[in-house]
Design an enzyme around this catalytic site. Structure first.
Site: not given
Ligand code: UGA
Length: 432
Positions: A151-153, A155, A204, A249, A253, A260
């Protein structure tokens, strides 16, 4: 199709709701009776935009129900999704005990041909392990297949991601099993990759580790920007414009958190090591990420060398916006460090404060960003909730003791903030 989804955590609950919405008959099974009772009353265990409405609608239309009778759920469905947690063990390896206990139950309740689909994030080789456990426990002479369907969704945008996936990955050892799972996704317009089980499992981890690497890369660039007078936002925009790199990404920050990336990067590094492949790059990705909070705190300390009796207003506590998830949230370590240096903390988050209260005590929880700003020496933005963009900055600034802002996510426009009289510090934008 009759489907059971074992595990009603993030992935299981969203998967079940979405499959039901696409017209399937879905049973969500979980050993947590209280959670099941609440779900049957339409109460969600997590905050996820659009989830409650989708669950309730499908419950009302009798396509979705929840039970704690996992055996019954397995016996009465032809496709069984494993969606249980795969937390890290102490050494960082993945704990497969929940997956194993579901596989035991599947074996014991195998009363006809079933396709067992693993959606939990599991190390390469787990498909074979699940197959072995089911075989060892089955009491009847019926066949089954084990398929990997990662799954790639994300949160915070889980429903939208599940309905519009960038790709569907199906790892199967027979065409029939692959087709059965593919049928479930037939109405979605997404490219489908049919692979062997091991490749699907690795896809994954490779995806999550690559995204984590992008984040650590831009954070390392941000450090260079701070020393050299460059601006990481400008750098990342232009670097990301190269289609081979892509803009996503690349936001510098406080580093990645959540349930994950942190655990999956470690798990992949451990898997590689176990297989005799040294993945030093991943260790560096983790090291950079682990250093983000210390680096940020060192900047706050430069501006406030003596924090005793300083009051900081922390905006945002969840690990990212649109979720109440506090797992590996940067707010926790930031607040702990500031408190240890004598600071007083006021904090506000639109939805994560209930969960935060279980983890962070000794701070004042406020009911708005303005409450946080009142008499504060500085505001520290940790989570970039959209509502923080709509704040009345003049009002916020007027409430503060001194108009200092540390923006941990480069959420605000520095020039605008400065023109409003704020002393603004972002990430990767000049020294303090
Ligand atoms: C991540 C993946 O993006 C999903 O595709 C995957 O399905 C999921 O893990 C999983 O394995 O279940 P998620 O953990 O919900 O999703 O959140 P993200 O939006 O990926 O963010 C992860 C972290 O990276 C957050 O702490 C966010 O603040 C940080 N982030 C994200 C950054 O610091 N910079 C960015 O440019 C993007």
């Amino acid at each position: 199709m009759k489907i059971s989804v074992i595990g009603t955590g993030y992935v299981g609950l969203v998967t079940g709701a979405v499959f039901a919405d696409m017209g399937n008959e879905v049973v969500g099974a979980d050993i947590d009776q209280r959670k099941v009772d609440r779900l049957n009353e339409g109460v969600m265990p997590i905050y996820e935009p659009g989830l409650e409405e989708m669950v309730r609608r499908n419950q009302a239309e009798r396509r979705l129900r929840f039970t704690s009778d996992v055996d019954w759920a397995i016996q009465n469905t032809e496709v069984v999704f494993i969606c249980v947690g795969t937390p890290p063990k102490n050494g960082g390896e993945t704990d497969l005990s929940f997956v194993e206990s579901v596989a035991v139950k599947i074996g014991k309740n195998l009363n006809g041909h079933k396709v067992v689909v693993n959606k939990s994030t599991v190390p390469v080789g787990t498909g074979d392990f699940v197959k072995k456990v089911v075989l060892m426990n089955k009491r009847t002479d019926v066949d089954f297949e084990v398929v990997s369907n990662p799954e790639f969704l994300r949160e915070g945008s889980a429903i939208a991601d599940a309905l519009n996936p960038s790709r569907v990955v199906i790892g199967a050892s027979t065409e029939d099993a692959a087709m059965k799972v593919m049928e479930l996704y037939a109405t979605l317009e997404a490219p489908v990759f049919i692979t062997d089980v091991a490749s699907a499992e690795l896809i994954k981890y490779a995806s999550n580790a690559f995204l984590a690497m992008k984040i650590s890369f831009i954070n390392a660039i941000a450090n260079i920007c701070e020393k050299s007078g460059a601006n990481v936002t400008e750098v990342s925009k232009a670097v990301g414009a190269d289609q081979r790199i892509g803009p996503e990404f690349l936001n510098a920050g406080l580093g990645y958190g959540g349930s994950c990336f942190p655990k999956d990067v470690v798990s992949l590094e451990r898997t590689a090591r176990k297989l005799g492949c040294d993945f030093a790059l991943l260790r560096e990705v983790m090291k950079i990420n682990d250093g983000r909070v210390d680096h940020f705190i060192s900047r706050v300390t430069k501006r406030f060398p003596n924090m005793k009796d300083c009051v900081f207003g922390v905006l945002g506590l969840a690990f990212k916006p649109n979720t109440d998830d506090m797992r590996e949230a940067k707010s926790v370590t930031i607040i702990q460090q500031l408190i240890s240096m004598g600071a007083k903390i006021k904090a506000y988050d639109p939805v994560a404060m209930d969960n935060a209260r279980d983890i962070i005590s000794d701070i004042t929880y406020c009911d708005s960003a303005y409450g946080c700003a009142k008499d504060a020496d500085a505001i520290i933005l940790v989570t970039e909730w959209r509502e923080f963009r709509l704040l009345d900055m003049r009002r916020l600034g007027d409430l503060m003791k001194s108009k200092v802002m540390f923006d941990g996510r480069n959420f605000y426009d520095p020039e605008k903030k400065k023109s409003m009289g704020f002393e603004y510090y972002g990430i990767g934008k000049g020294e303090i």
